[in-house]
Design a protein around this motif. Structure first.
Motif, mmCIF file in Angstrom:
data_model
loop_
_atom_site.group_PDB
_atom_site.id
_atom_site.type_symbol
_atom_site.label_atom_id
_atom_site.label_comp_id
_atom_site.label_asym_id
_atom_site.label_seq_id
_atom_site.Cartn_x
_atom_site.Cartn_y
_atom_site.Cartn_z
ATOM 1 N N UNK A 113 0.852 -1.199 0.000
ATOM 2 C CA UNK A 113 0.000 0.000 0.000
ATOM 3 C C UNK A 113 0.887 1.248 0.000
ATOM 4 N N UNK A 114 1.918 1.225 0.846
ATOM 5 C CA UNK A 114 2.814 2.381 0.894
ATOM 6 C C UNK A 114 3.483 2.600 -0.467
ATOM 7 N N UNK A 156 3.966 5.610 -5.782
ATOM 8 C CA UNK A 156 4.061 5.622 -7.245
ATOM 9 C C UNK A 156 2.872 6.309 -7.910
ATOM 10 N N UNK A 157 1.730 6.299 -7.240
ATOM 11 C CA UNK A 157 0.489 6.765 -7.865
ATOM 12 C C UNK A 157 0.514 8.284 -8.028
ATOM 13 N N UNK A 190 -4.217 8.608 -1.748
ATOM 14 C CA UNK A 190 -3.538 8.368 -0.475
ATOM 15 C C UNK A 190 -3.971 7.100 0.251
ATOM 16 N N UNK A 191 -4.960 6.374 -0.297
ATOM 17 C CA UNK A 191 -5.435 5.175 0.397
ATOM 18 C C UNK A 191 -5.618 4.026 -0.571
ATOM 19 N N UNK A 226 3.557 -8.575 -5.900
ATOM 20 C CA UNK A 226 3.446 -7.191 -6.378
ATOM 21 C C UNK A 226 4.649 -6.360 -5.921
ATOM 22 N N UNK A 227 5.091 -6.572 -4.684
ATOM 23 C CA UNK A 227 6.262 -5.827 -4.205
ATOM 24 C C UNK A 227 7.500 -6.163 -5.034
ATOM 25 N N UNK A 228 7.669 -7.453 -5.336
ATOM 26 C CA UNK A 228 8.814 -7.857 -6.162
ATOM 27 C C UNK A 228 8.683 -7.267 -7.565
#
Ligand SMILES: *Cc1c(COP(=O)(O)O)cnc(C)c1O
Length: 481
Positions: free
Chosen positions: A99-100, A105-106, A111-112, A337-339
């Motif tokens: 989420x962070x 990136x967005x 913000x959520x 997704x993090x990778x």
């Protein structure tokens, strides 16, 4: 993995037990299915060991190639901890960290992060958030309930997603349960509904939207759009400035903008998100397909703080967003997704896509010369090639002639997997491909188009004379703009 059943058995079981998506199963049952058993980079291998280039990125999801060591490792490491725990009342590290990262990136202002499982659910969440937001924000506007969308839009196969689409072919049986919306004509420049040309048209196709918003904004919750490219409609790029103009209108008339980045997100257009090309921050943004690099299902709806705040209150105020899925925030998906996102940095994926998209644009010029190619549309690594019977008149092939399908089958025989949308051939290579792969893909595409055209002419010997030799229209949207 070794399969104890032979290819023949598996094919028989497929025919006997499986119902495939978007597939006429009668036709499916008449041919042996292509069974894929493994992949490597941009390649897929079938059960007999034949190799194919994955020209659809496995329906628009794959980014860094198949069997990527780092994404595989991330999933395995998480698997050694726990595969799934609920996100209802509990949290988990990969979902928190993702989420962070997504908010980093967005587009600024989002913000959520609200997780779900696929593009359709991410859009469904966005619609529900928009409606509930208007009901319970500090100065409530409960009359704002309607959605506006482009008539050729696609936002998924759930009831909300279907309601926001004008695709008669997909949705006719369900019309009785779809909610009513406002539709506006898309910026389909090749077949402009207003018979104008860009830029002298000054994007006249937006005028009806402005009129609608001016007149009816009291009843409109949100405008929903696929930023930059209407993908399922046949890779239809919007002219530069179109998205920005829509954002301005939404702001002026106090209507939310919902961006469906399910197809365009994660580098497809040469930027992380298509909205960035026009410095647009939507109020709600749906992402899915490329989020995990194409490894496991995961989606998210991003919201502004303004929207999020409207859902805060004492429990008894009933402002809670009562929505969630069993697999919300799945740790395996979030780890993948993090990778995936960290590989963008490490491999400089965006720079590479921009460079290779320019190469792809040059290669596509050859395809545009083919006698049945009417229009070649490209935005980054999203390509649509519209086949026409007559280039000058832009006469479409009857859909029952299945020209796109025939070209895809010829391409498959030559080692390239693509899936057309009607008369539009779609090429969506994984972002990791090298120039050699692109060159090969385009060569196969061209050979496949020629082969199908040759066969068609052989069937109708007199039609050769009528082939138009006029120059095709080619619009290449520069992903760097
Ligand atoms: C694919 C797609 C969807 C639906 O996503 P699923 O994961 O297939 O449910 C929604 N919107 C757009 C723009 C898409 O391309």
């Amino acid at each position: 993995m070794k399969y104890s059943n032979s290819a023949k058995h598996l094919a028989r079981f497929d025919h006997q037990y499986v119902w495939h998506p978007f597939t006429q199963m009668k036709e499916w049952g008449q041919a042996s299915p292509l069974i894929i058993t493994r992949g490597q980079g941009p390649y897929l291998y079938d059960i007999d060991g034949r190799r194919y280039l994955d020209g659809t990125s496995s329906i628009w999801v794959n980014i860094h190639g198949h069997r990527n060591g780092e994404i595989n490792r991330a999933i395995r490491q998480q698997l050694n901890q726990v595969a799934h725990t609920t996100f209802l009342g509990l949290s988990n590290p990969p979902a928190i960290l993702l989420a962070r990262e997504l908010i980093r990136l967005a587009p600024t202002g989002l913000s959520r992060v609200f997780y779900s499982d696929d593009g359709s659910t991410a859009m469904e969440v966005a619609l529900k958030m928009a409606l509930q937001y208007w009901r319970q924000r500090r100065t409530p506007r409960p009359k704002k309930k309607k959605f506006v969308h482009l008539s050729l839009a696609y936002h998924g196969d759930t009831v909300g997603g279907m309601s926001l689409s004008g695709m008669e072919l997909f949705h006719k049986p369900f019309r009785p349960i779809l909610f009513s919306t406002h539709q506006i004509d898309p910026p389909y420049c090749y077949r402009c509904p207003l018979h104008f040309t860009f830029p002298s048209c000054q994007m006249a196709c937006i005028d009806p939207l402005e009129q609608l918003l001016r007149k009816d904004h009291h009843h409109i919750a949100a405008v929903v759009i696929e930023p930059l490219v209407q993908a399922v409609a046949g890779m239809i790029p919007s002219p530069p400035g179109y998205l920005r103009r829509i954002r301005e209108l939404c702001t002026t008339y106090d209507v939310l903008l919902i961006a469906d980045e399910v197809a365009t997100g994660f580098g497809r257009t040469g930027k992380m998100f298509a909205c960035e090309h026009e410095d647009v921050t939507p109020d709600l943004m749906a992402v899915a397909k490329g989020l995990t690099g194409g490894y496991v299902p995961l989606a998210a709806t991003l919201a502004t703080e303004e929207i999020f705040q409207a859902f805060l209150g004492d429990y008894a105020e009933r402002k809670t967003f009562f929505h969630g899925h069993s697999y919300t925030g799945n740790p395996l998906g979030c780890s993948a997704a993090l990778a995936n996102l960290s590989l963008f940095k490490k491999d400089r994926t965006l720079g590479k896509v921009r460079k290779n998209a320019a190469v792809l644009g040059r290669l596509l010029r050859d395809v545009a010369q083919e006698s049945i190619v009417g229009d070649v549309r490209q935005c980054g690594f999203m390509v649509g090639i519209e086949l026409v019977k007559d280039r000058k008149l832009k006469t479409p092939f009857p859909l029952t002639q299945r020209m796109g399908h025939h070209v895809s089958m010829e391409a498959r025989r030559r080692g390239l997997l693509i899936r057309p949308i009607g008369n539009v051939l779609v090429l969506m290579p994984p972002l990791c491909v090298e120039v050699t792969h692109l060159t090969r893909m385009i060569k196969i595409l061209r050979d496949a188009i020629r082969c199908v055209e040759r066969k068609r002419l052989a069937k109708t010997p007199n039609s050769k004379k009528t082939i138009s030799r006029s120059k095709p229209m080619t619009k290449i949207i520069n992903p760097k703009r």
